[in-house]
Design an enzyme around this catalytic site. Structure first.
Site, short mmCIF file in Angstrom:
data_model
loop_
_atom_site.label_atom_id
_atom_site.label_comp_id
_atom_site.label_asym_id
_atom_site.label_seq_id
_atom_site.Cartn_x
_atom_site.Cartn_y
_atom_site.Cartn_z
N HIS A 22 0.67 -1.16 -0.20
CA HIS A 22 -0.02 -0.46 -0.01
C HIS A 22 0.53 0.96 0.14
CE1 HIS A 22 -2.79 -2.84 2.70
NE2 HIS A 22 -3.27 -2.05 0.73
N LYS A 46 -16.76 -7.64 8.87
CA LYS A 46 -17.91 -7.91 10.46
C LYS A 46 -16.71 -7.67 11.91
CE LYS A 46 -21.47 -10.43 8.42
NZ LYS A 46 -21.65 -10.99 7.71
N ARG A 95 -1.98 -6.07 -8.50
CA ARG A 95 -0.74 -7.34 -8.17
C ARG A 95 0.00 -8.20 -9.27
NH1 ARG A 95 -2.00 -8.47 -1.92
NH2 ARG A 95 -4.96 -8.69 -3.69
N SER A 133 -2.52 -7.80 2.93
CA SER A 133 -3.00 -7.35 4.46
C SER A 133 -3.46 -8.96 4.87
CB SER A 133 -4.35 -6.41 4.69
OG SER A 133 -4.26 -5.21 4.23
#
Ligand code: PNS
Length: 165
Positions: A22, A46, A95, A133
């Site tokens: 990022h 969530k 990517r 991530s």
């Protein structure tokens, strides 16, 4: 003569957490646009590992010395947010080919919803093409170091979180 309009791009995502991939895209975007707004989706998953406030705080600290990088959280439709920010473009990182299908769908849906906003894809440096991530969280949770994959500050916050849990 009127002042030329600032060329703003938004770089949206969950950033749970911010990775060096990022960071690479943000720095490339900061060279192309007058301002790049890192737009952190508040209700990403969530149960995100980091709260929206924590994600904003980490990215703000990482880019504190980059005056044309701004960090904010947002909710609702991305194109509405981008219009409020008067952005010309939505920046997304690509990517690998595997990213393409999802990204194409999003770009075309966003074009339908907000035809004036262009999606711009940028490729990160090769060493980050496998970094996500999700994988960072997974390998860290299983005890592997994530040095070099995320900013040092993010690695420290991951350690703090693990120590508290
Ligand atoms: O990093 P991510 O999680 O892949 O980012 C996805 C994100 C935040 C860009 C996307 O979920 C999004 O834009 N959400 C906001 C709601 C919205 O506008 N959805 C329609 C997108 S086509």
């Amino acid at each position: 003569m009127s002042t030329p309009r600032e060329r703003v791009a938004v770089y949206p995502g969950s950033f749970d957490p911010l990775t060096n991939g990022h960071v690479d895209i943000i720095l490339r975007g900061a060279r192309l646009f007058d301002r790049i707004v890192v737009a952190i989706l508040r209700h990403a998953e969530k149960t995100p590992l980091f709260s929206a406030a924590e994600r904003v705080a980490m990215a703000t600290e990482v880019f504190q010395d980059h005056p044309n990088v701004e960090v904010e959280s947002f909710d609702g439709l991305l194109v509405d947010y981008a219009e409020r920010r008067r952005a010309l473009a939505i920046v997304r990182g690509l990517r690998a080919v595997s990213d393409f299908e999802y990204e194409l769908q999003m770009a075309l849906m966003n074009r339908r919803l907000g035809p004036a906003i262009e999606t711009v894809f940028m490729m990160p440096a090769e060493q980050y093409t496998y970094v996500s991530s999700r994988l960072v969280k997974e390998v860290f949770a299983l005890g592997a170091p994530v040095t070099g994959l995320v900013p040092d500050l993010v690695e420290a916050r991951l350690r703090q979180k693990r120590a508290r849990s």
